[in-house]
Scaffold this motif. Structure first.
Motif, PDB file in Angstrom:
ATOM      1  N   THR A 182       0.835  -1.200   0.000  1.00  0.00           N
ATOM      2  CA  THR A 182       0.000   0.000   0.000  1.00  0.00           C
ATOM      3  C   THR A 182       0.870   1.251   0.000  1.00  0.00           C
ATOM      4  O   THR A 182       0.607   2.200  -0.747  1.00  0.00           O
ATOM      5  CB  THR A 182      -0.935  -0.001   1.225  1.00  0.00           C
ATOM      6  OG1 THR A 182      -1.728  -1.185   1.189  1.00  0.00           O
ATOM      7  CG2 THR A 182      -1.841   1.205   1.229  1.00  0.00           C
ATOM      8  N   LEU A 183       1.913   1.248   0.806  1.00  0.00           N
ATOM      9  CA  LEU A 183       2.817   2.404   0.851  1.00  0.00           C
ATOM     10  C   LEU A 183       3.561   2.584  -0.467  1.00  0.00           C
ATOM     11  O   LEU A 183       3.822   3.719  -0.882  1.00  0.00           O
ATOM     12  CB  LEU A 183       3.798   2.259   2.014  1.00  0.00           C
ATOM     13  CG  LEU A 183       3.189   2.400   3.415  1.00  0.00           C
ATOM     14  CD1 LEU A 183       4.232   2.119   4.482  1.00  0.00           C
ATOM     15  CD2 LEU A 183       2.581   3.773   3.606  1.00  0.00           C
ATOM     16  N   GLN A 184       3.900   1.475  -1.139  1.00  0.00           N
ATOM     17  CA  GLN A 184       4.549   1.580  -2.452  1.00  0.00           C
ATOM     18  C   GLN A 184       3.629   2.244  -3.468  1.00  0.00           C
ATOM     19  O   GLN A 184       4.084   2.988  -4.327  1.00  0.00           O
ATOM     20  CB  GLN A 184       4.941   0.195  -2.969  1.00  0.00           C
ATOM     21  CG  GLN A 184       6.108  -0.425  -2.266  1.00  0.00           C
ATOM     22  CD  GLN A 184       6.372  -1.845  -2.742  1.00  0.00           C
ATOM     23  OE1 GLN A 184       5.624  -2.403  -3.537  1.00  0.00           O
ATOM     24  NE2 GLN A 184       7.445  -2.427  -2.236  1.00  0.00           N
ATOM     25  N   ILE A 185       2.346   1.982  -3.358  1.00  0.00           N
ATOM     26  CA  ILE A 185       1.396   2.580  -4.300  1.00  0.00           C
ATOM     27  C   ILE A 185       1.140   4.042  -3.959  1.00  0.00           C
ATOM     28  O   ILE A 185       1.091   4.903  -4.835  1.00  0.00           O
ATOM     29  CB  ILE A 185       0.078   1.783  -4.308  1.00  0.00           C
ATOM     30  CG1 ILE A 185       0.335   0.385  -4.866  1.00  0.00           C
ATOM     31  CG2 ILE A 185      -0.992   2.492  -5.123  1.00  0.00           C
ATOM     32  CD1 ILE A 185      -0.809  -0.568  -4.679  1.00  0.00           C
ATOM     33  N   SER A 200      -3.543  13.287  -8.787  1.00  0.00           N
ATOM     34  CA  SER A 200      -2.732  12.244  -8.155  1.00  0.00           C
ATOM     35  C   SER A 200      -3.524  11.443  -7.130  1.00  0.00           C
ATOM     36  O   SER A 200      -3.311  10.239  -6.981  1.00  0.00           O
ATOM     37  CB  SER A 200      -1.490  12.854  -7.504  1.00  0.00           C
ATOM     38  OG  SER A 200      -1.865  13.763  -6.486  1.00  0.00           O
ATOM     39  N   VAL A 201      -4.462  12.080  -6.438  1.00  0.00           N
ATOM     40  CA  VAL A 201      -5.285  11.364  -5.460  1.00  0.00           C
ATOM     41  C   VAL A 201      -6.182  10.348  -6.167  1.00  0.00           C
ATOM     42  O   VAL A 201      -6.345   9.219  -5.712  1.00  0.00           O
ATOM     43  CB  VAL A 201      -6.130  12.362  -4.633  1.00  0.00           C
ATOM     44  CG1 VAL A 201      -7.092  11.623  -3.726  1.00  0.00           C
ATOM     45  CG2 VAL A 201      -5.236  13.282  -3.832  1.00  0.00           C
ATOM     46  N   VAL A 202      -6.731  10.735  -7.295  1.00  0.00           N
ATOM     47  CA  VAL A 202      -7.587   9.838  -8.067  1.00  0.00           C
ATOM     48  C   VAL A 202      -6.776   8.645  -8.557  1.00  0.00           C
ATOM     49  O   VAL A 202      -7.214   7.489  -8.454  1.00  0.00           O
ATOM     50  CB  VAL A 202      -8.244  10.589  -9.244  1.00  0.00           C
ATOM     51  CG1 VAL A 202      -9.009   9.628 -10.137  1.00  0.00           C
ATOM     52  CG2 VAL A 202      -9.139  11.697  -8.741  1.00  0.00           C
ATOM     53  N   GLY A 260      -5.144   3.040  -8.228  1.00  0.00           N
ATOM     54  CA  GLY A 260      -4.028   2.106  -8.064  1.00  0.00           C
ATOM     55  C   GLY A 260      -4.244   1.159  -6.903  1.00  0.00           C
ATOM     56  O   GLY A 260      -3.964  -0.039  -6.999  1.00  0.00           O
ATOM     57  N   LEU A 261      -4.760   1.672  -5.788  1.00  0.00           N
ATOM     58  CA  LEU A 261      -5.029   0.824  -4.625  1.00  0.00           C
ATOM     59  C   LEU A 261      -6.143  -0.179  -4.915  1.00  0.00           C
ATOM     60  O   LEU A 261      -6.094  -1.327  -4.474  1.00  0.00           O
ATOM     61  CB  LEU A 261      -5.408   1.675  -3.410  1.00  0.00           C
ATOM     62  CG  LEU A 261      -4.270   2.442  -2.744  1.00  0.00           C
ATOM     63  CD1 LEU A 261      -4.818   3.399  -1.706  1.00  0.00           C
ATOM     64  CD2 LEU A 261      -3.275   1.485  -2.115  1.00  0.00           C
ATOM     65  N   ALA A 262      -7.151   0.250  -5.646  1.00  0.00           N
ATOM     66  CA  ALA A 262      -8.289  -0.624  -5.921  1.00  0.00           C
ATOM     67  C   ALA A 262      -7.962  -1.701  -6.954  1.00  0.00           C
ATOM     68  O   ALA A 262      -8.501  -2.803  -6.889  1.00  0.00           O
ATOM     69  CB  ALA A 262      -9.465   0.204  -6.400  1.00  0.00           C
ATOM     70  N   LEU A 313      -1.729  -6.485  -4.372  1.00  0.00           N
ATOM     71  CA  LEU A 313      -2.435  -6.109  -3.146  1.00  0.00           C
ATOM     72  C   LEU A 313      -3.742  -6.893  -2.995  1.00  0.00           C
ATOM     73  O   LEU A 313      -4.042  -7.416  -1.916  1.00  0.00           O
ATOM     74  CB  LEU A 313      -2.708  -4.604  -3.153  1.00  0.00           C
ATOM     75  CG  LEU A 313      -3.296  -3.989  -1.898  1.00  0.00           C
ATOM     76  CD1 LEU A 313      -2.355  -4.192  -0.714  1.00  0.00           C
ATOM     77  CD2 LEU A 313      -3.549  -2.511  -2.105  1.00  0.00           C
ATOM     78  N   ASN A 314      -4.494  -7.007  -4.073  1.00  0.00           N
ATOM     79  CA  ASN A 314      -5.753  -7.749  -4.023  1.00  0.00           C
ATOM     80  C   ASN A 314      -5.526  -9.237  -3.767  1.00  0.00           C
ATOM     81  O   ASN A 314      -6.303  -9.873  -3.049  1.00  0.00           O
ATOM     82  CB  ASN A 314      -6.556  -7.534  -5.306  1.00  0.00           C
ATOM     83  CG  ASN A 314      -7.109  -6.135  -5.387  1.00  0.00           C
ATOM     84  OD1 ASN A 314      -7.379  -5.498  -4.374  1.00  0.00           O
ATOM     85  ND2 ASN A 314      -7.269  -5.630  -6.596  1.00  0.00           N
ATOM     86  N   THR A 315      -4.470  -9.798  -4.332  1.00  0.00           N
ATOM     87  CA  THR A 315      -4.151 -11.206  -4.098  1.00  0.00           C
ATOM     88  C   THR A 315      -3.788 -11.445  -2.641  1.00  0.00           C
ATOM     89  O   THR A 315      -4.247 -12.418  -2.030  1.00  0.00           O
ATOM     90  CB  THR A 315      -2.996 -11.652  -5.013  1.00  0.00           C
ATOM     91  OG1 THR A 315      -3.374 -11.460  -6.374  1.00  0.00           O
ATOM     92  CG2 THR A 315      -2.639 -13.106  -4.779  1.00  0.00           C
ATOM     93  N   LEU A 316      -2.971 -10.572  -2.074  1.00  0.00           N
ATOM     94  CA  LEU A 316      -2.592 -10.715  -0.663  1.00  0.00           C
ATOM     95  C   LEU A 316      -3.812 -10.624   0.249  1.00  0.00           C
ATOM     96  O   LEU A 316      -3.973 -11.413   1.190  1.00  0.00           O
ATOM     97  CB  LEU A 316      -1.574  -9.643  -0.273  1.00  0.00           C
ATOM     98  CG  LEU A 316      -0.170  -9.811  -0.821  1.00  0.00           C
ATOM     99  CD1 LEU A 316       0.652  -8.554  -0.555  1.00  0.00           C
ATOM    100  CD2 LEU A 316       0.504 -11.021  -0.211  1.00  0.00           C
TER     101      LEU A 316
END
Length: 144
Positions: free
Chosen positions: A27-30, A53-55, A60-62, A67-70
């Protein structure tokens, strides 16, 4: 179940205690990507450009596959642990979640930490691994 599939699920179980840390790091990498230096020295910038950038970070997080696999692996193992009995939970925690397991299945039975026979203990372990594999949609070709 094929040995290869069982080993893969066992590896996921060994990684489970560190999964939340892996999720946080990803998450921090993203959120804070490595920025490339701007080599356009003296170049102009658009004055009225909206910063998105927020969008892009939210998207990117979604949509990040790692990230989703973990998160999916963590959720499946959590659900399987919730459905498992006390003896199964003791077996899985001792064999897979500890960095240096103190007991084997035989040791758990002999020392009275679980209250089933050795063959039943192996059966509980294998059924838990199969349940995790099913939750992760991992199937052997021999089963089909």
């Amino acid at each position: 179940m094929k040995t290869r599939t069982k080993r893969m699920i066992e590896e996921y179980l060994r990684e489970y205690p560190e999964t939340n840390r892996y999720i946080k790091e990803r998450t921090l990498q993203i959120i804070y990507p490595a920025k490339q230096p701007d080599e356009n020295v003296g170049g102009g910038r658009a004055q009225y450009k909206y910063d998105q950038s927020v969008v892009y970070t939210a998207i990117g997080l979604a949509e990040d596959k790692i990230l989703n696999t973990l998160k999916h692996r963590r959720d499946v193992i959590d659900d399987c642990l919730d459905d498992a009995g006390k003896d199964t939970e003791t077996i899985i925690k001792e064999l897979y979640f500890k960095r240096h397991p103190q007991y084997s299945i035989n040791g758990l039975v002999v020392n009275g930490l679980i209250h089933v026979s050795q063959s039943k203990a192996y059966e509980l372990e294998n059924s838990f691994i199969e349940e995790v594999a099913e939750g992760l949609d991992i199937y052997d070709l021999s089963d089909v």
